[in-house]
Design an enzyme around this catalytic site. Structure first.
Site, PDB file in Angstrom:
ATOM      1  CG  ASN A   1      42.639  53.421  38.610  1.00  0.00           C
ATOM      2  OD1 ASN A   1      42.371  54.331  37.817  1.00  0.00           O
ATOM      3  ND2 ASN A   1      43.877  53.132  38.990  1.00  0.00           N
ATOM      4  CD1 TRP A   2      36.728  52.463  35.537  1.00  0.00           C
ATOM      5  CD2 TRP A   2      35.764  53.894  34.108  1.00  0.00           C
ATOM      6  NE1 TRP A   2      35.369  52.360  35.683  1.00  0.00           N
ATOM      7  CE2 TRP A   2      34.745  53.219  34.822  1.00  0.00           C
ATOM      8  CE3 TRP A   2      35.398  54.842  33.152  1.00  0.00           C
ATOM      9  CZ2 TRP A   2      33.390  53.469  34.605  1.00  0.00           C
ATOM     10  CZ3 TRP A   2      34.044  55.092  32.945  1.00  0.00           C
ATOM     11  CH2 TRP A   2      33.051  54.405  33.661  1.00  0.00           C
ATOM     12  CE  LYS A   3      45.225  50.896  36.521  1.00  0.00           C
ATOM     13  NZ  LYS A   3      46.314  49.962  36.624  1.00  0.00           N
TER      14      LYS A   3
ATOM     15  CG  HIS B   1      47.891  54.151  40.676  1.00  0.00           C
ATOM     16  ND1 HIS B   1      48.762  53.582  39.780  1.00  0.00           N
ATOM     17  CD2 HIS B   1      46.901  53.248  40.868  1.00  0.00           C
ATOM     18  CE1 HIS B   1      48.294  52.382  39.427  1.00  0.00           C
ATOM     19  NE2 HIS B   1      47.167  52.157  40.081  1.00  0.00           N
TER      20      HIS B   1
ATOM     21  CD  GLU C   1      49.106  52.202  36.256  1.00  0.00           C
ATOM     22  OE1 GLU C   1      48.185  53.004  36.011  1.00  0.00           O
ATOM     23  OE2 GLU C   1      48.950  50.965  36.268  1.00  0.00           O
TER      24      GLU C   1
ATOM     25  CD  GLU D   1      46.417  49.727  43.654  1.00  0.00           C
ATOM     26  OE1 GLU D   1      45.524  49.092  43.097  1.00  0.00           O
ATOM     27  OE2 GLU D   1      46.927  50.736  43.160  1.00  0.00           O
TER      28      GLU D   1
ATOM     29  N   GLY E   1      48.154  44.837  37.141  1.00  0.00           N
ATOM     30  CA  GLY E   1      48.048  44.550  35.708  1.00  0.00           C
ATOM     31  C   GLY E   1      48.851  43.362  35.232  1.00  0.00           C
TER      32      GLY E   1
ATOM     33  CB  SER F   1      46.134  40.879  39.342  1.00  0.00           C
ATOM     34  OG  SER F   1      47.113  41.388  38.456  1.00  0.00           O
TER      35      SER F   1
ATOM     36  N   GLY G   1      41.855  46.693  35.565  1.00  0.00           N
ATOM     37  CA  GLY G   1      41.365  46.006  34.362  1.00  0.00           C
ATOM     38  C   GLY G   1      39.960  45.433  34.476  1.00  0.00           C
TER      39      GLY G   1
HETATM   40  P1  PGA Z   1      44.700  46.011  37.976  1.00  0.00           P
HETATM   41  O1  PGA Z   1      45.046  47.503  38.449  1.00  0.00           O
HETATM   42  O2  PGA Z   1      43.432  45.616  38.700  1.00  0.00           O
HETATM   43  O3  PGA Z   1      44.497  46.119  36.482  1.00  0.00           O
HETATM   44  O4  PGA Z   1      45.843  45.149  38.363  1.00  0.00           O
HETATM   45  C1  PGA Z   1      44.872  47.900  39.776  1.00  0.00           C
HETATM   46  C2  PGA Z   1      45.279  49.336  39.953  1.00  0.00           C
HETATM   47  O5  PGA Z   1      46.221  49.790  39.303  1.00  0.00           O
HETATM   48  O6  PGA Z   1      44.682  50.057  40.762  1.00  0.00           O
END
Ligand code: PGA
Length: 238
Positions: free
Chosen positions: A9-11, A93, A95, A163, A169, A200, A222
């Site tokens: 997931n590159w966001k 997600h 976010e 998650e 993150g 993470s 990330g």
């Molecule tokens: P992260 O993000 O690996 O940077 O913690 C995971 C995600 O949001 O899917």
């Protein structure tokens, strides 16, 4: 043995150059047999699809609208993702839930339109830190599952990503015992579905987490943006 899923997931990150590097790294290391899905920002989807075509690596979107089409400035439809070469879409997600006010009913509607359009869904669920402190983590994921799960979902067209919001993150990772407990719980509620872990994940902990019973793969933010780390994570799954 079932292949493990490695979903990137590159966001809102990346460029054409980085996408080229990441796709090359993924292609090199994925020969051994993990199921890899790259989810770049919308503007890079067709570029990435061209780079991985024929390699067995899949491409996914990070979101879609809950309607087929229409006057929705700035949004993207499931059919558009499909046409850009996607087979998958990440929905629910945290976010999106936190910063875009997406609730369970909306996420369910998005899952349904995605599936009706022919996309497979990666449905994200997970508790916040406050919810875990109150001991409500199981209750929260159960509620999210029952409220978001589309009617036509089956183990082929939907993957569940657990998650914990406090692990995304932050560098904080639940213990393997906590991951196992939550995966067991989710698999009880959603029998037969593949459950991934996200939050993470790094090249240094990927193998350990993939070894936890019930973990069908990883959703990576990330660390999926660093070609070497991402290749190492794919290697850990193969
Ligand atoms: P992260 O993000 O690996 O940077 O913690 C995971 C995600 O949001 O899917």
């Amino acid at each position: 043995m079932k292949k493990k899923w490695i979903i990137a997931n590159w966001k809102m990150n990346g460029s054409r150059n980085l996408a080229t590097e990441l796709a090359a790294a993924a292609k090199q290391s994925s020969r051994a047999g993990a199921e890899v899905v790259l989810c770049p920002p919308f503007t890079l989807l067709m570029h990435v699809e061209g780079l991985v075509r024929g390699s067995g690596i899949h491409v996914g979107g990070q979101n879609c609208h809950q309607e087929m089409q229409g006057a929705h400035t700035g949004d993207i439809s499931a059919a558009m993702l499909l046409e850009a070469g996607c087979n998958y879409v990440i929905l629910g997600h945290s976010e999106r839930r936190q910063h875009h006010g997406e609730n369970d009913a909306l996420i369910k509607a998005k899952c349904e339109i995605a599936m009706a359009s022919g996309l497979k869904t990666i449905l994200c669920i997970g508790e916040t830190e406050a919810e875990r402190k109150k001991g409500k983590e199981r209750e929260v994921v159960s509620r999210q599952l029952s409220a978001c799960m589309p009617r036509q979902a089956n183990s082929d067209n939907l993957l569940i990503a657990y998650e914990p919001v406090w692990a995304i993150g932050t560098g904080a990772v639940p213990s393997t015992a906590q991951i196992q407990e939550m995966h067991q719980h989710i698999r009880k509620e959603a029998d037969g579905f593949t459950v991934l872990y996200g939050g993470s994940v790094k090249s240094s902990n990927a193998a350990e987490i993939l070894g936890v019973p019930g973990v069908g793969g990883l959703l990576i933010g990330g660390a999926s943006l660093e070609p070497e780390s991402f290749a190492a994570i794919i290697g850990a799954a193969a």
